[in-house]
Design a protein around this motif. Structure first.
Motif, PDB file in Angstrom:
ATOM      1  N   ALA A   3      20.047  -6.215 -31.761  1.00 28.84           N
ATOM      2  CA  ALA A   3      19.474  -7.207 -32.669  1.00 28.84           C
ATOM      3  C   ALA A   3      18.000  -6.898 -32.908  1.00 28.84           C
ATOM      4  CB  ALA A   3      19.633  -8.601 -32.078  1.00 28.84           C
ATOM      5  N   PRO A   4      17.477  -7.231 -34.107  1.00 32.39           N
ATOM      6  CA  PRO A   4      16.061  -6.969 -34.384  1.00 32.39           C
ATOM      7  C   PRO A   4      15.133  -7.595 -33.349  1.00 32.39           C
ATOM      8  CG  PRO A   4      17.198  -7.608 -36.395  1.00 32.39           C
ATOM      9  CD  PRO A   4      18.168  -7.818 -35.277  1.00 32.39           C
ATOM     10  N   GLY A   5      15.484  -8.795 -32.873  1.00 35.87           N
ATOM     11  CA  GLY A   5      14.649  -9.467 -31.897  1.00 35.87           C
ATOM     12  C   GLY A   5      14.591  -8.760 -30.560  1.00 35.87           C
ATOM     13  N   VAL A   6      15.498  -7.822 -30.342  1.00 33.70           N
ATOM     14  CA  VAL A   6      15.489  -7.037 -29.111  1.00 33.70           C
ATOM     15  C   VAL A   6      14.860  -5.670 -29.362  1.00 33.70           C
ATOM     16  CG1 VAL A   6      16.907  -5.957 -27.321  1.00 33.70           C
ATOM     17  CG2 VAL A   6      17.501  -8.240 -28.189  1.00 33.70           C
ATOM     18  N   VAL A   7      15.391  -4.952 -30.330  1.00 29.46           N
ATOM     19  CA  VAL A   7      14.953  -3.569 -30.583  1.00 29.46           C
ATOM     20  C   VAL A   7      13.489  -3.514 -31.027  1.00 29.46           C
ATOM     21  CG1 VAL A   7      15.331  -1.539 -32.035  1.00 29.46           C
ATOM     22  CG2 VAL A   7      17.286  -2.799 -31.125  1.00 29.46           C
ATOM     23  N   LEU A   8      13.064  -4.457 -31.868  1.00 28.14           N
ATOM     24  CA  LEU A   8      11.730  -4.386 -32.452  1.00 28.14           C
ATOM     25  C   LEU A   8      10.682  -5.211 -31.713  1.00 28.14           C
ATOM     26  CD1 LEU A   8      12.698  -4.665 -36.234  1.00 28.14           C
ATOM     27  CD2 LEU A   8      12.262  -2.591 -34.903  1.00 28.14           C
ATOM     28  N   VAL A   9      11.100  -5.973 -30.707  1.00 26.56           N
ATOM     29  CA  VAL A   9      10.180  -6.895 -30.048  1.00 26.56           C
ATOM     30  C   VAL A   9       9.904  -6.507 -28.600  1.00 26.56           C
ATOM     31  CG1 VAL A   9       9.847  -9.278 -29.291  1.00 26.56           C
ATOM     32  CG2 VAL A   9      10.766  -8.796 -31.579  1.00 26.56           C
ATOM     33  N   THR A  60      10.918  -0.972 -25.518  1.00 27.12           N
ATOM     34  CA  THR A  60      11.622  -0.352 -26.650  1.00 27.12           C
ATOM     35  C   THR A  60      10.650  -0.015 -27.763  1.00 27.12           C
ATOM     36  OG1 THR A  60      13.586  -1.664 -26.106  1.00 27.12           O
ATOM     37  CG2 THR A  60      13.518  -0.632 -28.274  1.00 27.12           C
ATOM     38  N   ARG A  61       9.703  -0.924 -28.031  1.00 27.52           N
ATOM     39  CA  ARG A  61       8.707  -0.677 -29.092  1.00 27.52           C
ATOM     40  C   ARG A  61       7.919   0.602 -28.824  1.00 27.52           C
ATOM     41  NH1 ARG A  61       6.663  -4.849 -32.352  1.00 27.52           N
ATOM     42  NH2 ARG A  61       4.506  -4.170 -31.964  1.00 27.52           N
ATOM     43  N   TRP A  93      12.701  -5.871 -43.951  1.00 23.36           N
ATOM     44  CA  TRP A  93      14.135  -6.079 -43.749  1.00 23.36           C
ATOM     45  C   TRP A  93      14.481  -6.717 -42.407  1.00 23.36           C
ATOM     46  CZ3 TRP A  93      17.398  -5.328 -47.745  1.00 23.36           C
ATOM     47  CH2 TRP A  93      16.912  -4.591 -48.834  1.00 23.36           C
ATOM     48  N   ALA A  94      13.518  -6.770 -41.488  1.00 22.25           N
ATOM     49  CA  ALA A  94      13.837  -7.210 -40.131  1.00 22.25           C
ATOM     50  C   ALA A  94      14.444  -8.609 -40.081  1.00 22.25           C
ATOM     51  CB  ALA A  94      12.580  -7.147 -39.254  1.00 22.25           C
ATOM     52  N   ASP A  95      14.017  -9.496 -40.981  1.00 24.81           N
ATOM     53  CA  ASP A  95      14.492 -10.885 -40.939  1.00 24.81           C
ATOM     54  C   ASP A  95      15.784 -11.114 -41.714  1.00 24.81           C
ATOM     55  OD1 ASP A  95      12.364 -11.662 -39.370  1.00 24.81           O
ATOM     56  OD2 ASP A  95      11.100 -12.243 -41.066  1.00 24.81           O
ATOM     57  N   VAL A  96      16.290 -10.086 -42.401  1.00 23.57           N
ATOM     58  CA  VAL A  96      17.510 -10.303 -43.198  1.00 23.57           C
ATOM     59  C   VAL A  96      18.674  -9.442 -42.725  1.00 23.57           C
ATOM     60  CG1 VAL A  96      16.193 -10.992 -45.229  1.00 23.57           C
ATOM     61  CG2 VAL A  96      16.850  -8.598 -44.963  1.00 23.57           C
ATOM     62  N   VAL A  97      18.454  -8.676 -41.646  1.00 27.34           N
ATOM     63  CA  VAL A  97      19.557  -7.917 -41.053  1.00 27.34           C
ATOM     64  C   VAL A  97      19.872  -8.520 -39.688  1.00 27.34           C
ATOM     65  CG1 VAL A  97      18.942  -5.794 -42.266  1.00 27.34           C
ATOM     66  CG2 VAL A  97      18.021  -6.207 -39.971  1.00 27.34           C
ATOM     67  N   ASP A  98      21.056  -8.232 -39.185  1.00 25.95           N
ATOM     68  CA  ASP A  98      21.438  -8.740 -37.872  1.00 25.95           C
ATOM     69  C   ASP A  98      21.529  -7.637 -36.826  1.00 25.95           C
ATOM     70  OD1 ASP A  98      23.812  -8.453 -39.793  1.00 25.95           O
ATOM     71  OD2 ASP A  98      24.775  -8.212 -37.847  1.00 25.95           O
ATOM     72  N   ARG A  99      21.235  -6.381 -37.258  1.00 27.62           N
ATOM     73  CA  ARG A  99      21.355  -5.272 -36.321  1.00 27.62           C
ATOM     74  C   ARG A  99      20.420  -4.140 -36.746  1.00 27.62           C
ATOM     75  NH1 ARG A  99      27.123  -2.172 -35.303  1.00 27.62           N
ATOM     76  NH2 ARG A  99      26.452  -0.640 -33.718  1.00 27.62           N
ATOM     77  N   VAL A 100      19.796  -3.495 -35.770  1.00 25.80           N
ATOM     78  CA  VAL A 100      18.945  -2.329 -36.009  1.00 25.80           C
ATOM     79  C   VAL A 100      19.497  -1.163 -35.209  1.00 25.80           C
ATOM     80  CG1 VAL A 100      16.645  -1.318 -35.740  1.00 25.80           C
ATOM     81  CG2 VAL A 100      16.879  -3.707 -36.443  1.00 25.80           C
ATOM     82  N   ILE A 101      19.763  -0.044 -35.896  1.00 21.42           N
ATOM     83  CA  ILE A 101      20.213   1.183 -35.242  1.00 21.42           C
ATOM     84  C   ILE A 101      19.141   2.245 -35.484  1.00 21.42           C
ATOM     85  CG2 ILE A 101      21.965   2.998 -35.165  1.00 21.42           C
ATOM     86  CD1 ILE A 101      23.991   0.965 -36.213  1.00 21.42           C
ATOM     87  N   VAL A 102      18.683   2.872 -34.408  1.00 18.42           N
ATOM     88  CA  VAL A 102      17.645   3.896 -34.507  1.00 18.42           C
ATOM     89  C   VAL A 102      18.245   5.242 -34.132  1.00 18.42           C
ATOM     90  CG1 VAL A 102      15.334   4.605 -33.808  1.00 18.42           C
ATOM     91  CG2 VAL A 102      15.927   2.172 -33.858  1.00 18.42           C
TER      92      VAL A 102
END
Length: 496
Positions: free
Chosen positions: A233-239, A243-244, A212-221
């Motif tokens: 944004a996924p590019g921030v939270v997951l990269v 944070t990782r 789902w990372a490439d089709v959403v614009d936001r990740v909330i944990v």
């Protein structure tokens, strides 16, 4: 990342201010201190450790919480500025367990049901039904019985029923958990097509982060202790490495990072415990055979993974090997190392004899819960077999599978991942020689996945046969052993 279309007038907004929910009879809140705003048309991936409250948040947004008899609420959770219970039809939820969402007997009626309740004009309803079934790749006649569907097919059906509603807020709880690899991508792409067409807001809970990372614009944990651990944004939270690392420590699945599992992959196998020859298996007495001419040996100290596309008959084959369904044809024999004095025909064994030899964990954990607390659930099997339960054994299982803090909880109030771990623990409590698991890693975060794999490796090393119906390639690789691929009505041993 796929560009997010401008929100449609029908897209819903979400607001949470200090919101929390505690189930009746539970000391701890399932979710707490939640503060967030989701704008109309946003696509959000909601992550967190098993038990962090992800499903509770979705249930709250769907208006399924709120009764004082069911629990206690604090703070405020709003959908389009009003309580979700007062926003009928604005949110559509696909539950973690699709079995509980199927209401009607025929596929077409099931997909049409919610749209009919929303008073959608009849001619539009059936257009939506056909389009939703096409979207999710469920190519079946409208009069096909829902009771004859596999778990993965029911998952597609539940999604189709919600898509036919065309809600302003689409809530998906582990929508691809029981799907084969092709089905995962089909369902994800179906969701994206609907969002592109309607502009609806999306909140999806999923452990398959990379899907789902490439089709959403936001990740909330969500933080297991309450509140939000990360948001962006996924590019921030997951990269970002800092944070990782923080998310990995919390049990969140991080793309490119595999959880550590101690010890070597089990190797080899011992004596044959159960032998199937020319077996034909079927879900019902009168229905067609799901798998025919199945030949496989279940060996002590070896893993056997059953794979194949949804609807191929994997679960039916597993239930037959577990002696819970009689074969349509062929032989299933228990050899002396398993049978002992009970005899070679396992279908003649009494229940206490069966549960000490073969333990089966169903695809839907709720189907095997029988008591009002986790502690009693762990004690139930041993008491039925020997009259008493060993508190050291049940305590060890609870600790290994992170259930100790839930011993007084009602099993039906647990998260999906917690229910799965409890269902595994209840079968292990009777120490069977063969353990059969249907989708054992469903709902697990990275830490509980690793703990479950480690525990199963130890059982295999101790001589237990572990048979798993699974689509989880990492799980198969971690356990080693043999793989039985079921497809096109036949089973084929493809690796060992």
């Amino acid at each position: 990342m796929t560009p997010v279309p401008a929100p449609s007038p029908g897209a819903a907004s979400v607001s949470a201010r200090g919101w929390g929910w505690r189930h009746a009879g539970r000391r701890a809140f399932a979710a707490r201190h939640l503060d967030l705003e989701i704008r109309p048309g946003e696509r959000v991936l909601l992550l967190g450790a098993s038990g962090a409250g992800k499903s509770t948040v979705l249930h709250g947004l769907a208006g399924l919480l709120g009764s004082q008899d069911e629990g206690e609420q604090e703070g405020e959770l709003l959908l389009d500025g009003v309580r979700p219970a007062d926003a009928r039809g604005r949110a559509g939820l696909v539950l973690q367990d699709p079995e509980t969402q199927v209401v009607l007997a025929r596929v077409g009626d099931e997909v049409a049901f919610a749209a009919e309740n929303l008073a959608v004009p009849r001619e539009q309803i059936w257009q939506r039904v056909h389009r939703a079934l096409d979207d999710v790749g469920l190519d079946l006649p409208l009069d096909h019985p829902t009771g004859a569907l596999s778990g993965g097919q029911k998952q597609r059906l539940a999604l189709a029923a919600v898509l036919a509603m065309e809600p302003g807020l689409l809530l998906l709880d582990e929508p691809t958990a029981n799907l084969d690899p092709d089905g995962v991508l089909e369902v994800r792409d179906a969701v994206v097509r609907v969002l592109d067409r309607t502009g609806a807001t999306l909140v999806v809970v999923e452990h398959r982060v990379a899907v789902w990372a490439d089709v959403v614009d936001r990740v909330i944990v969500l933080d297991a202790a309450g509140g939000v651990l990360a948001d962006g944004a996924p590019g921030v939270v997951l990269v970002q490495e800092g944070t990782r690392a923080r998310l990995a420590d919390a049990g969140v699945w991080i793309p490119g990072r595999q959880p550590f599992v101690g010890g070597p992959v089990p190797d080899g196998g011992g004596d044959v415990l159960l032998s199937a020859q020319a077996l034909a298996v079927a879900r019902t007495k009168r229905g067609p055979a799901a798998v025919e001419d199945l030949a496989v040996d279940v060996r002590a100290g070896q893993a056997l993974s059953i794979t194949g596309p949804n609807g191929a008959g994997k679960s039916t084959a597993a239930l037959t090997l577990g002696c819970l369904l009689r074969p349509r044809a062929g032989r299933l024999d228990a050899l002396p190392g398993l049978a002992g004095a009970a005899g070679s025909d396992p279908f003649r064994w009494r229940s206490p004899q069966l549960v000490q030899r073969i333990g089966t964990v169903f695809q839907e954990p709720e189907h095997q819960f029988l008591t009002p607390s986790v502690a009693e659930e762990l004690e139930f099997g041993p008491r039925r077999v020997g009259g008493t339960a060993d508190p050291r054994r049940t305590g060890e299982l609870a600790e290994r599978l992170r259930l100790t803090h839930l011993l007084r909880a009602n099993p039906f109030t647990l998260s999906g991942g917690e229910k799965r771990r409890l269902s595994v623990a209840t079968m292990l409590a009777t120490a069977p020689r063969i353990l059969i698991l249907d989708e054992p890693t469903f709902g697990q975060d990275a830490l509980t996945w690793a703990e479950l794999v480690t525990l199963l490796r130890e059982l295999i090393d101790a001589g237990v046969a572990v048979v798993s119906v699974t689509h989880d390639a990492d799980f198969i690789a971690a356990l080693g052993g043999a793989t039985l691929h079921v497809s096109g009505g036949a089973g084929r041993l493809v690796a060992s």
